[in-house]
Write a protein that holds these residues in place. Structure first.
Motif, short mmCIF file in Angstrom:
data_model
loop_
_atom_site.label_atom_id
_atom_site.label_comp_id
_atom_site.label_asym_id
_atom_site.label_seq_id
_atom_site.Cartn_x
_atom_site.Cartn_y
_atom_site.Cartn_z
N TYR A 57 0.77 -1.13 0.00
CA TYR A 57 0.08 -0.11 0.11
C TYR A 57 0.82 1.23 -0.10
CZ TYR A 57 1.02 -0.67 5.09
OH TYR A 57 1.48 -0.79 6.20
N TRP A 61 -3.05 5.64 0.05
CA TRP A 61 -4.06 4.51 -0.60
C TRP A 61 -5.52 4.77 -0.25
CZ3 TRP A 61 -7.04 1.94 3.21
CH2 TRP A 61 -6.67 2.22 4.37
N LYS A 103 -7.69 5.68 7.56
CA LYS A 103 -6.45 5.06 7.10
C LYS A 103 -5.37 5.10 8.30
CE LYS A 103 -3.77 7.83 4.75
NZ LYS A 103 -3.11 8.45 3.59
#
Length: 147
Positions: A57, A61, A103
């Motif tokens: 990632y 991302w 995230k």
């Protein structure tokens, strides 16, 4: 897995990562980790091998995919709890903006402390300030926790 799994065990495992330098996609105590790497490392400390390996990632991302990838992975392996009901040892997910996917992750060290890895810093235990609380989107317990 240790039996029983106590919240103090989780917090102790997370605190053992304090001082580990930030390194994107890494998960090696004392060498480097990112926020997900911290949670992965604590999982290994508590449960042994990881239930799945994350795909590669990029730092952006979540914005590029626009999906709740981190929350979906957490749902596969952790037990959801109401964010306002999180307790020491629970995994917290944060979103930077209301319209963006979560995230960032941390582990609640105490009602007013989180343990996390942040870009440009080391794993640290910091105040769970109103800013962090406003960005909290999800909370999960590790499987097997007894209260």
């Amino acid at each position: 897995m240790k039996a029983p799994l106590l919240r103090d065990d989780i917090v102790e495992a997370a605190r053992s990562w304090i001082g580990t330098p930030y390194h994107h996609q890494a998960s090696l105590r004392g060498v480097g980790c990112d926020c997900l790497g911290l949670v992965r490392g604590v999982w290994r400390d508590l449960h042994g091998s990881e239930p799945e390996q994350p795909p590669p990632y990029t730092p952006g991302w979540a914005e590029s995919l626009g999906t709740e990838t981190l929350a979906a992975a957490a749902l596969r392996h952790l037990v959801p709890v109401e964010p306002g009901e999180a307790r020491a040892g629970d995994v917290l997910l944060f979103r930077w903006r209301a319209h963006l996917p979560a995230k960032h992750c941390a582990i609640l060290g105490a009602p007013d402390l989180i343990i996390h890895a942040h870009d440009g810093a080391e794993v640290a235990e910091v105040a769970f300030t109103p800013w962090w609380r406003r960005h909290l989107s999800h909370a999960f317990s590790f499987p097997g926790v007894i209260d």
